[in-house]
Design an enzyme around this catalytic site. Structure first.
Site, PDB file in Angstrom:
ATOM      1  N   SER A  77       0.898  -1.070   0.100  1.00 13.26           N
ATOM      2  CA  SER A  77       0.102   0.031  -0.169  1.00 13.26           C
ATOM      3  C   SER A  77       0.787   1.232   0.019  1.00 13.26           C
ATOM      4  O   SER A  77       2.020   1.394   0.449  1.00 13.26           O
ATOM      5  CB  SER A  77      -0.858  -0.109   1.113  1.00 13.26           C
ATOM      6  N   PRO A  78       0.277   2.429  -0.481  1.00 15.93           N
ATOM      7  CA  PRO A  78       1.167   3.647  -0.584  1.00 15.93           C
ATOM      8  C   PRO A  78       1.222   4.113   0.758  1.00 15.93           C
ATOM      9  O   PRO A  78       0.258   4.337   1.631  1.00 15.93           O
ATOM     10  CB  PRO A  78       0.345   4.647  -1.312  1.00 15.93           C
ATOM     11  N   ARG A 119      -7.373   6.415  -5.915  1.00 13.30           N
ATOM     12  CA  ARG A 119      -7.519   5.902  -4.307  1.00 13.30           C
ATOM     13  C   ARG A 119      -8.761   7.019  -3.984  1.00 13.30           C
ATOM     14  O   ARG A 119      -8.661   8.075  -4.004  1.00 13.30           O
ATOM     15  CB  ARG A 119      -6.343   5.943  -3.751  1.00 13.30           C
ATOM     16  N   GLN A 127       1.967   6.666  -7.270  1.00 16.92           N
ATOM     17  CA  GLN A 127       0.547   7.615  -6.669  1.00 16.92           C
ATOM     18  C   GLN A 127       0.837   8.863  -6.792  1.00 16.92           C
ATOM     19  O   GLN A 127       1.876   9.512  -6.027  1.00 16.92           O
ATOM     20  CB  GLN A 127       0.191   6.963  -5.333  1.00 16.92           C
ATOM     21  N   GLY A 164      -0.264  -2.188   4.339  1.00 19.00           N
ATOM     22  CA  GLY A 164       0.663  -0.965   4.605  1.00 19.00           C
ATOM     23  C   GLY A 164       1.716  -1.373   5.730  1.00 19.00           C
ATOM     24  O   GLY A 164       2.789  -1.900   5.622  1.00 19.00           O
ATOM     25  N   ARG A 165       0.951  -1.276   6.936  1.00 15.89           N
ATOM     26  CA  ARG A 165       2.110  -1.474   8.269  1.00 15.89           C
ATOM     27  C   ARG A 165       2.708  -2.928   8.158  1.00 15.89           C
ATOM     28  O   ARG A 165       3.571  -3.163   8.747  1.00 15.89           O
ATOM     29  CB  ARG A 165       1.063  -1.065   9.373  1.00 15.89           C
ATOM     30  N   TYR A 202      -6.994  15.257   0.739  1.00 13.75           N
ATOM     31  CA  TYR A 202      -5.859  15.927   0.171  1.00 13.75           C
ATOM     32  C   TYR A 202      -6.721  16.622  -1.063  1.00 13.75           C
ATOM     33  O   TYR A 202      -7.883  16.625  -1.019  1.00 13.75           O
ATOM     34  CB  TYR A 202      -4.701  14.942  -0.679  1.00 13.75           C
TER      35      TYR A 202
END
Length: 801
Positions: free
Chosen positions: A414-415, A621, A492, A718-719, A573
């Site tokens: 994941s980004p 996304r 991304q 991700g994590r 964003y």
């Protein structure tokens, strides 16, 4: 103790019996407004765990219940003309009427003062004259309402309609009948509770209910005990095939909207809530009776163990709350699944069955393998067929294609913002970070949000693609990934908008810089939260400039060798802030309706698509919900996804939130997956667009379960990849998978087998004559009371043919 119990249902009666058993000197009085013979409902279901607790607490009750139980281990799922059976589940059910009669007798035997057909005295009077007041007065608790300011209840009335019915057809297993009608999808939850009958619950979304004409009696008021016979007649007609000539039984049967009850506090002074008064959980994962009796056991034990009522109630709530919260999370996932069951009407039957079984996330693929290995194998084979693969393998290692881009497996890194660039230029850190994830086996590795301009950065440490030096540095990373792994790598791109000019994450996430600030942009001059920058409201010239920056970044991404491009339109964003009404209050053609709020993000997408090579896929996304009142909802997300698909995206990465600081997300394991599920099955699958699930997913079991159920096409972690860059390869080793979906770099190949870690991995000698579960009949037990039980089986436990 002197204890007042308001409500003579199973919870109140069982509590009283337990307290009297613990100390006959306790004085307990139960007030029940209904007569002893007034019993609503048909069967109640218990888990083995609950039955064990009941057996330890009161052997008399447990022994009687065990002799009256219908027991079975199979679930039969009827869908699209097929029936599939899954074993190894373990159920026990009995008549609610018999359970109440048993508990009533037990209380009277023990000396409890039980007052039927009697309203309880005023609760303030009870509180003053008794050591403890137990509010076991059900879903519509008058005591909870009286002290609402103290208990702080939350009542969530859902949209589906359901009705409790019974049938004299004795089912052999738990039955799910999922039926597509002219009005829409309806389902039956059925299970046996004796040798004479079964519970038969009909449920459907309110839209389906209205389309079928069941709203004909919605304005009629039925007296207690009176059933909606017009609706029952219609149910008989619709489900005539499933009823197979048997009768439908009624008992106070009328349409209900399920209400999930939660309370911030379960106690007020010496008054404590129990059972449905304190909490409810949707019937599709268990029974309210089960939860209420578990409450009773825990409360009685705590009162016995602690010297004061205050200490006991504190201990009770501390002990019981996490258990109830866990159950309610599973129940919420289950009820929402059934509310949206219509979106699965075209699923392959085997995949649908697995989807249904795993709806609450309590059953996973690995868990299913333990319960019914044969059916788990069928799920694997069916998924391989749907994937067009000739190899049966764990779902995560089946190949996938986004547009024209082939991925060796379905795992995505994941980004994740790393905040480690200098002047937007990625360095050795990014080479190692992304290179290690690619070598770790993931099929697709995504960059962090790469910013399209210097003022489009979140922090001074964010990467960019707004000059050639940055593009050159990114090419070094993509070249490494392509040369040293089978992974594809995606960029991304995005603009921070009003969330820019902030400190590095570890210095203060979303906190404005103390020096070196830059101007931040947004659709409206509304800060992200208290203490954040007030952004500049963008005019047309600014919008054109930013659009050009996105286009330039896309061209540089292609030159840098990226395989896929993703627009970041999530997390508050810039593009996300145009989409949300919480951050977009414009009065021109870019604000107001969702259609208008979509206009600028779609302009950006169209311009980027023109610059991006046609053979390379472009994705987006999104935040599927804003997690706060007045923001976008998951239904808005469907419209947003549909618009992006219509404009040519090939993948949708489904995240959520981070639009405003005061959001209230419902965190939990795989908590964002239902949004991906909804988008995939209502919008994306038919368009051939990939849906990526993300959010608190950490085990290969959960990844496989999500994919096998058809909730997403790819899963992004991700994590988990920060914890273990080689997570995908390790997952392959732990699943004994060796194939094209997980190719080890040659220097690492010696590590492809899981190393022994302790004596527990040692090879054990065979010390039994027969293998455990050597015959399938141990997995499939049916309730067939009319049949004589074979030797060696308890009454009612008969193996299927």
């Amino acid at each position: 103790m002197k204890i007042a119990v308001v409500g003579g249902g199973p919870g109140g009666l069982y509590f009283a019996a337990l307290m009297k058993q613990l100390d006959p000197a306790h004085e307990l009085t139960i007030w029940e407004r209904n007569a002893a013979s007034d019993t609503f409902g048909f069967g109640v279901v218990f888990s083995d765990e609950t039955l064990g607790g009941i057996g330890n607490a009161d052997t008399v009750i447990a022994d009687y219940m065990s002799r009256r139980f219908a027991r079975w281990s199979d679930i039969d799922i009827h869908f699209r003309g097929e029936m599939h059976t899954v074993g190894g589940q373990g159920f026990a059910a009995m008549s609610r009427k018999e359970l109440l009669e048993l508990l009533q007798r037990r209380c009277i035997e023990l000396g409890v003062d039980v007052r039927f057909s009697t309203m309880a005295p005023d609760v303030e009077e009870l509180s003053a004259n008794y050591d403890l007041v137990l509010a076991a007065d059900g879903l519509n608790s008058a005591i909870r309402t009286r002290y609402a300011e103290n208990f702080k209840p939350s009542l969530d009335a859902r949209t589906s309609k359901y009705m409790w019915l019974g049938t004299d057809q004795v089912f052999e297993a738990f039955k799910f009948f999922v039926k597509e009608t002219d009005a829409g999808t309806m389902q039956i939850h059925g299970y046996p509770y004796s040798d004479e009958g079964s519970t038969f619950i009909v449920e459907m979304h309110e839209d389906v209910w209205r389309a079928a004409g069941f709203d004909e009696t919605q304005d009629e008021v039925f007296a207690p005990g009176v059933s909606d016979e017009k609706a029952v007649a219609k149910v008989k007609e619709i489900f005539a095939e499933e009823l197979a000539g048997y009768n439908v039984l009624t008992n106070n049967s009328k349409w209900i909207n399920f209400t999930t009850v939660r309370n911030e506090n379960w106690r007020h002074g010496n008054i404590v809530l129990l059972g449905d008064a304190a909490h409810t959980a949707h019937f599709s994962i268990g029974s309210g009776t089960k939860l209420a009796m578990e409450d009773s056991l825990a409360l009685a034990a705590c009162l016995h163990e602690h010297p004061s009522v205050e200490d006991a109630l504190t201990a009770y709530e501390t002990e019981r709350r996490p258990v109830v919260a866990s159950t309610q999370r599973a129940a919420q996932a289950s009820l929402e699944w059934f509310e949206n069951i219509g979106q699965y009407k075209d699923q392959d039957p085997v995949q649908f069955c697995f989807n249904l079984l795993t709806r609450s996330r309590r059953i996973t693929y690995e868990n299913l393998k333990l319960r019914d290995t044969s059916f788990a194998g069928k799920v694997d084979g069916d998924f391989a067929r749907l994937a067009g693969s000739d190899q049966v393998a764990p779902a995560m290692f089946q190949p996938y294609r986004i547009g024209e881009l082939d991925l060796v497996n379905r795992v995505v890194v994941s980004p994740m913002d790393m905040y480690s660039a200098t002047d937007g230029v990625p360095g050795d850190f990014h080479l190692v970070h992304l290179g290690s994830k690619a070598m770790g086996g993931a099929g697709l590795v995504m960059t962090e949000m790469v910013c399209v301009s210097d003022i489009g950065r979140i922090t001074p440490g964010c990467t960019g693609l707004y000059n050639d030096e940055q593009a050159s540095a990114w090419k070094r990373v993509t070249d490494y990934v392509h040369a040293n792994s089978q992974a594809k790598i995606g960029a991304q791109i995005g603009h921070s908008g009003r969330k820019g000019s902030t400190k590095l994450m570890w210095e203060g996430i979303d906190e404005p810089l103390e020096s070196g600030n830059w101007e931040v942009l947004a659709p409206s001059a509304i800060p992200y939260g208290e203490g954040c920058h007030v952004p500049v409201e963008m005019d047309r010239a600014m919008m054109d400039e930013v659009r050009g920056q996105f286009v330039a970044a896309a061209r540089r991404a292609d030159e840098a060798g990226f395989d896929l491009l993703e627009l970041h339109a999530a997390h508050g964003y810039l593009l996300s802030s145009f989409l949300s009404p919480l951050s977009n209050e414009r009065t021109d053609e870019y604000g107001g309706s969702l259609e208008n709020r979509l206009r600028y993000p779609l302009e950006i997408l169209d311009a980027v698509r023109e610059a991006w090579p046609a053979h390379k896929p472009i994705g987006v996304r999104i935040s599927a919900t804003d997690w706060t009142e007045g923001g976008n909802t998951e239904d808005d997300a469907l419209a947003i996804a549909r618009a992006f698909i219509d404009h040519g995206v090939k993948s949708i990465d489904v995240s959520s939130g981070q639009i405003v600081r005061n959001e209230r997300p419902a965190f939990g394991r795989s908590y964002q997956t239902p949004f991906a599920d909804k988008i995939r099955n209502q919008v994306a699958a038919a368009a051939g667009v990939a849906v990526i699930a993300v959010g608190a997913i950490s085990s290969y079991d959960d990844v496989n379960s999500i994919l096998l159920a058809g909730r997403a096409d790819l899963v992004a972690l991700g994590r988990t990849h920060l914890y273990n860059p080689a997570w995908t390869l390790q997952a392959a080793a732990e699943q004994d998978y060796a194939g094209e979906g997980a190719s080890w770099p040659l220097p690492f190949k010696a590590g492809r087998r899981k190393p022994p870690s302790s004596r527990t991995d040692a090879v054990r000698p065979r010390l039994s004559l027969l293998k455990e579960n050597a015959i399938d009949e141990q997995v499939h037990l049916r309730w067939t009371p009319a049949q004589a039980a074979p030797a060696g089986y308890a009454k009612g436990l008969v193996p299927s043919a």
